[in-house]
Scaffold this motif. Sequence first.
Motif, PDB file in Angstrom:
ATOM      1  N   GLY A   1       5.582   2.602 -11.945  1.00 42.38           N
ATOM      2  CA  GLY A   1       5.303   1.355 -12.645  1.00 42.38           C
ATOM      3  C   GLY A   1       4.952   0.207 -11.715  1.00 42.38           C
ATOM      4  N   ASN A   2       4.678   0.538 -10.437  1.00 43.25           N
ATOM      5  CA  ASN A   2       4.257  -0.502  -9.494  1.00 43.25           C
ATOM      6  C   ASN A   2       2.753  -0.723  -9.594  1.00 43.25           C
ATOM      7  N   VAL A   3       2.356  -1.961  -9.367  1.00 43.86           N
ATOM      8  CA  VAL A   3       0.940  -2.320  -9.404  1.00 43.86           C
ATOM      9  C   VAL A   3       0.517  -2.740  -8.001  1.00 43.86           C
ATOM     10  N   THR A   4      -0.547  -2.141  -7.489  1.00 41.21           N
ATOM     11  CA  THR A   4      -1.069  -2.523  -6.179  1.00 41.21           C
ATOM     12  C   THR A   4      -2.449  -3.136  -6.361  1.00 41.21           C
ATOM     13  N   VAL A   5      -2.650  -4.307  -5.764  1.00 41.18           N
ATOM     14  CA  VAL A   5      -3.947  -4.981  -5.817  1.00 41.18           C
ATOM     15  C   VAL A   5      -4.591  -4.883  -4.444  1.00 41.18           C
ATOM     16  N   GLU A   6      -5.848  -4.504  -4.419  1.00 44.75           N
ATOM     17  CA  GLU A   6      -6.599  -4.470  -3.158  1.00 44.75           C
ATOM     18  C   GLU A   6      -7.891  -5.258  -3.314  1.00 44.75           C
ATOM     19  N   THR A   7      -8.106  -6.202  -2.416  1.00 45.46           N
ATOM     20  CA  THR A   7      -9.342  -6.986  -2.391  1.00 45.46           C
ATOM     21  C   THR A   7      -9.485  -7.525  -0.979  1.00 45.46           C
ATOM     22  N   ASP A   8     -10.718  -7.751  -0.529  1.00 43.11           N
ATOM     23  CA  ASP A   8     -10.872  -8.235   0.851  1.00 43.11           C
ATOM     24  C   ASP A   8     -10.657  -9.747   0.967  1.00 43.11           C
ATOM     25  N   MET A   9     -10.139 -10.343  -0.092  1.00 41.01           N
ATOM     26  CA  MET A   9      -9.748 -11.757  -0.061  1.00 41.01           C
ATOM     27  C   MET A   9      -8.823 -12.027   1.127  1.00 41.01           C
ATOM     28  N   THR A  10      -8.884 -13.250   1.644  1.00 41.30           N
ATOM     29  CA  THR A  10      -8.041 -13.633   2.776  1.00 41.30           C
ATOM     30  C   THR A  10      -7.024 -14.682   2.349  1.00 41.30           C
ATOM     31  N   ASP A  11      -5.944 -14.747   3.108  1.00 43.98           N
ATOM     32  CA  ASP A  11      -4.940 -15.803   2.894  1.00 43.98           C
ATOM     33  C   ASP A  11      -4.860 -16.596   4.190  1.00 43.98           C
ATOM     34  N   ILE A  12      -5.475 -17.773   4.190  1.00 45.54           N
ATOM     35  CA  ILE A  12      -5.550 -18.553   5.430  1.00 45.54           C
ATOM     36  C   ILE A  12      -4.400 -19.553   5.516  1.00 45.54           C
ATOM     37  N   GLY A  13      -3.347 -19.235   4.790  1.00 46.97           N
ATOM     38  CA  GLY A  13      -2.214 -20.151   4.744  1.00 46.97           C
ATOM     39  C   GLY A  13      -2.135 -20.839   3.396  1.00 46.97           C
ATOM     40  N   THR A  14      -3.009 -20.402   2.488  1.00 45.93           N
ATOM     41  CA  THR A  14      -3.187 -21.089   1.220  1.00 45.93           C
ATOM     42  C   THR A  14      -2.284 -20.557   0.111  1.00 45.93           C
ATOM     43  N   GLY A  15      -1.849 -19.288   0.247  1.00 45.81           N
ATOM     44  CA  GLY A  15      -1.031 -18.698  -0.803  1.00 45.81           C
ATOM     45  C   GLY A  15      -1.730 -17.627  -1.612  1.00 45.81           C
ATOM     46  N   SER A  16      -2.828 -17.069  -1.095  1.00 45.33           N
ATOM     47  CA  SER A  16      -3.583 -16.058  -1.849  1.00 45.33           C
ATOM     48  C   SER A  16      -2.715 -14.875  -2.255  1.00 45.33           C
ATOM     49  N   TYR A  17      -1.890 -14.377  -1.315  1.00 42.31           N
ATOM     50  CA  TYR A  17      -1.034 -13.232  -1.651  1.00 42.31           C
ATOM     51  C   TYR A  17      -0.225 -13.533  -2.915  1.00 42.31           C
ATOM     52  N   THR A  18       0.307 -14.734  -2.957  1.00 41.42           N
ATOM     53  CA  THR A  18       1.255 -15.094  -4.000  1.00 41.42           C
ATOM     54  C   THR A  18       0.566 -15.274  -5.346  1.00 41.42           C
ATOM     55  N   ILE A  19      -0.523 -16.026  -5.376  1.00 44.21           N
ATOM     56  CA  ILE A  19      -1.160 -16.276  -6.675  1.00 44.21           C
ATOM     57  C   ILE A  19      -1.856 -15.025  -7.205  1.00 44.21           C
ATOM     58  N   ILE A  20      -2.301 -14.155  -6.295  1.00 47.64           N
ATOM     59  CA  ILE A  20      -2.893 -12.885  -6.747  1.00 47.64           C
ATOM     60  C   ILE A  20      -1.802 -11.999  -7.351  1.00 47.64           C
ATOM     61  N   ALA A  21      -0.638 -11.965  -6.710  1.00 50.83           N
ATOM     62  CA  ALA A  21       0.482 -11.188  -7.267  1.00 50.83           C
ATOM     63  C   ALA A  21       0.897 -11.759  -8.619  1.00 50.83           C
ATOM     64  N   GLN A  22       0.951 -13.083  -8.737  1.00 54.81           N
ATOM     65  CA  GLN A  22       1.310 -13.712 -10.016  1.00 54.81           C
ATOM     66  C   GLN A  22       0.312 -13.322 -11.108  1.00 54.81           C
ATOM     67  N   THR A  23      -0.968 -13.309 -10.742  1.00 60.83           N
ATOM     68  CA  THR A  23      -2.006 -12.961 -11.716  1.00 60.83           C
ATOM     69  C   THR A  23      -1.830 -11.528 -12.211  1.00 60.83           C
ATOM     70  N   ALA A  24      -1.630 -10.598 -11.269  1.00 62.33           N
ATOM     71  CA  ALA A  24      -1.486  -9.187 -11.655  1.00 62.33           C
ATOM     72  C   ALA A  24      -0.214  -8.975 -12.473  1.00 62.33           C
ATOM     73  N   ALA A  25       0.872  -9.658 -12.087  1.00 63.11           N
ATOM     74  CA  ALA A  25       2.132  -9.517 -12.825  1.00 63.11           C
ATOM     75  C   ALA A  25       1.965 -10.010 -14.261  1.00 63.11           C
ATOM     76  N   GLU A  26       1.289 -11.148 -14.413  1.00 65.16           N
ATOM     77  CA  GLU A  26       1.064 -11.708 -15.761  1.00 65.16           C
ATOM     78  C   GLU A  26       0.205 -10.773 -16.599  1.00 65.16           C
ATOM     79  N   MET A  27      -0.849 -10.275 -16.001  1.00 60.91           N
ATOM     80  CA  MET A  27      -1.787  -9.441 -16.743  1.00 60.91           C
ATOM     81  C   MET A  27      -1.170  -8.114 -17.164  1.00 60.91           C
ATOM     82  N   MET A  28      -0.354  -7.526 -16.282  1.00 59.71           N
ATOM     83  CA  MET A  28       0.169  -6.186 -16.554  1.00 59.71           C
ATOM     84  C   MET A  28       1.571  -6.223 -17.164  1.00 59.71           C
ATOM     85  N   GLY A  29       2.154  -7.418 -17.278  1.00 56.75           N
ATOM     86  CA  GLY A  29       3.476  -7.518 -17.886  1.00 56.75           C
ATOM     87  C   GLY A  29       4.553  -6.841 -17.051  1.00 56.75           C
ATOM     88  N   VAL A  30       4.467  -7.024 -15.741  1.00 53.39           N
ATOM     89  CA  VAL A  30       5.501  -6.478 -14.857  1.00 53.39           C
ATOM     90  C   VAL A  30       6.084  -7.631 -14.034  1.00 53.39           C
TER      91      VAL A  30
END
Length: 755
Positions: free
Chosen positions: A480-509
């Motif tokens: 039931g784990n969700v893994t997101v892969e994209t060549d997006m970068t996190d330059i100190g902005t929080g990309s990891y976090t908001i991408i995880a939030q998006t996937a969690a919201e979408m998949m209900g996990v």
Amino acid sequence: MKFDSPATTNPIDQLKVVGQPVDRIDGPLKTTGTAPYAYDRYDVVPNQAYGYVLGSAIAKGRIAGMDLAAAKAAPGVITIVTAQNAGKLAKGDLNTAKLLGGPEIQHYHQAVAVVVAETFEQARAAAMLIRVNYSAAKGSFDLDAVKDKAVSADVFNAAGETSVGNFTAAFPAAPVQLDATYSTAHESHSMLEPHATVAAWDGDRLTLWTSNQMIAWAVSDMAKTLGMPKEKIRVMSPYIGGGFGAKLFLRSDALMAALAARAARRPVKVALQRALIPNNTVHRSATIQRLRIGATRDGQITAIGHESWSGNLPGGGLEAGAVQTRALYAGANRITSNRLATLDLPEANAMRAPNEAPGLAVLEIAMDEMAEKLAMDPIEFRIRNDTQVVPDFPGKPASSDPQSKKPEQKEKQNSTPPFSKRQLVQCFQVGAKQFGWDKRNPKPGQVRDGRWLIGMGVASAFRDNLVTKSAARVRLDRNGNVTVETDMTDIGTGSYTIIAQTAAEMMGVPLNKVNVRLGDSSFPASCGSGGQWGGNSSTSGVYAACMKLREAVAQKAGLNATDAVFADGQIRSGQTSIPLADLAGSRGLVAEDMIEFGDLDKRYQQSTFGAHFVEVGVDAATGETRVRRMLAVCAAGRILNPKTARSQVIGAMTMGVGAALMEELAVDTRHGFFVNHDLALYEVPVHADIPHQEVIFLDETDPISSPMKAKGVGELGICGIAAAVANAVYNATGVRVRDYPITLDKLIGKMQSMA
Ligand code: MOS
């Protein structure tokens, strides 16, 4: 997924995870020093040698000869690469100067050699033994001196010059007028992590562990430079210690490491030493800007003219200080002009909010000066000239999207588009109340606190919201784990976090069931990090991929994806409720998609707005300025994570204080280089320079921008802040400084009320 009509209700609107002030997922790695930055990658490949880059000692001319003998004989040296033995190199599409110079030299500290040795110290010591015989040519280094030779240049994909109504007639006819000229300084990105790369060849395949904002561009530019297929290059950049635009494009560390590794037949790591960076890489060009504003006595702008000059190497782009003046305030008669002069200084390129940051630094002082002439409150003057349509629309809105360096259709549009959302007035109203603006004495030099002269200033913040296609892959596994892969970068902005939030919201996990993998060219190509488009566009790509994954899950469950609810790790519909883990099967379910944006950004002007409030104290005797309070009120669409968004805004405000009070690359106009090319002499704000900072986000969702209904915020915060500081200094002292940075020598001896 094509996004070409405004978003309707979708799973993101639940805001169970998105919109929450979630801590940075990569925070513990960064604060414990365990996030692997490029130069730390000892683990990825064995037997790494060290490369040391030697920079040119002249700004322009030729290398007549090089004597490498002593360097080659030095202890530990493996090889030395120069333009002589590097093989055929093309210039990348996105660099203005060549990343390896010789025999022609285009700018000071352009790389002329990389020395490879067993240790860093050996490589550095050997580099000092290289004898270069230069034949220097005369160059042009002083923007002021060559300003009159500047030519009109296009602003990415919009015209450099625009004219609406009849400015020439309207300005002299205006009852109240301002005509003033200002300047902003050359600035250095000065990000914490230097440019660094580990390069390794495996046969004809090249792998780079580097620090880069735009992975796909890095791959294609490296392929072009080396004349090899893109498919044979892999670039990884999972952690980045800041970029601010300096890492949008390949820099010499990457090319030198690749060439050195090929020559040495072993992996090579190269970090640009701090003192090389300002002249070897890129900076923000200085500008000279003339502002003319004409208004009626009751404060209606009737004429506004903004002309801006900047400089760059031949073939480089401009710092277009006048672009945002096309859209910020009303006024029937208007001109803007952005001109570019040729300079032989190092390459000028994008730095956080290119165009708007220096443009608003000037426009917003002019607005303050004009309000004073009108005896109007500066907030009232701005509100009176608010506009809900773009008064001067020359085509596609001027943007700093460096992708549009690739030729794009320019289309003249006759109608003036509406803003998708524009809450500038509300930003000022909320901020004035919160900051206590009514306590400001409009007469300068009146308020004292001991030896400090106290003043308050405001400025508008305004930055376009750019949208760029972005792809992602999501995988659901049997746990039931969700893994997101994209060549997006996190330059100190929080990309990891908001991408995880998006996937969690979408998949209900829950968030801890989401794993985000970024910054690898083997993942689907994203929008990358730049121009404050990253947050909104990359999460929209993840949204699109998750929509596909929801369909795959529903299909497996025999349910209809549109009716199904994804919550608590389950898919539910009617009486049915099935755990996602059960549906994933042993091989898991994978979906990939890309968000592509239609023409909503042409039908609407998508922008972000804010109001900056600053209180300063200026020492009545020494002219030293200290910022005492700062408040930014921002309207930037849905805020995906108030904690990471706030960090973006306070970081940008801090950078703006640097531009206002400290930052200036000093030019040696005889020899053509930036003299203060290290962090000892190039001053940036540190903690002690920054007081309490407050950020308020107005409630806003913008369905025009994306399915996330979000917009960019990373660059908005730097826009206007320098002027808010400058206006506060004026209110404190009565001294109007029009040339940044506002150092004490420009104040001392001129203040009305001395100690
Ligand atoms: Mo930004 S200056 O496009 O990283």
